[in-house]
Design a protein around this motif. Structure first.
Motif: not given
Length: 95
Positions: A38-44, A54-59
Motif C-alpha cells: 500500500a505504501l508503494e502504491e501511494n508513491g513511498a 515485496l516482489g517475491y511476496y506478490r509473486t
C-alpha cells in the motif's frame, strides 16, 4: 506480470507447474507486506531489500490466487488443502 514471471523460459510445462504450485503452497498472508504494498502504491520510496521481498511476496500471492486460494486476508489464506499441509505432522502442526 503473470504467475510465470521470473521462471526460466526453457523449463518444461511440468517444471513450470511444479514451481507455480510450490510458490502457491509456500505463500502466507503477511500484514507487513500488505502495508508495504500500500505504501508503494501511494508513491513511498521503499528500500531495495523491501522492494525485493515485496516482489517475491506478490509473486507468491498471485500464484496462490491462481491456485484458488483466498488471498484477501490472513484468516482466509490458510493452506488447509495444499500439498504443504499434507506433510504436517499431526503432533506438530507448525512442522
Amino acid at each position: 506480470m503473470t504467475t510465470r514471471d521470473n521462471l526460466d523460459s526453457g523449463l518444461s510445462q511440468r517444471a513450470i507447474e511444479g514451481a507455480l504450485r510450490s510458490r502457491a503452497d509456500s505463500w502466507q498472508y503477511n500484514e507487513e507486506m500488505e502495508k508495504a504494498a500500500a505504501l508503494e502504491e501511494n508513491g513511498a520510496q521503499l528500500s531495495s531489500t523491501l522492494r525485493m521481498s515485496l516482489g517475491y511476496y506478490r509473486t507468491g500471492k498471485k500464484a496462490a490466487a491462481a491456485a484458488g486460494r483466498n488471498v484477501s486476508d490472513a484468516e482466509g489464506s490458510e493452506d488447509s488443502g495444499t500439498l504443504s499441509a499434507a506433510y504436517r505432522s499431526p503432533s506438530n502442526p507448525a512442522n
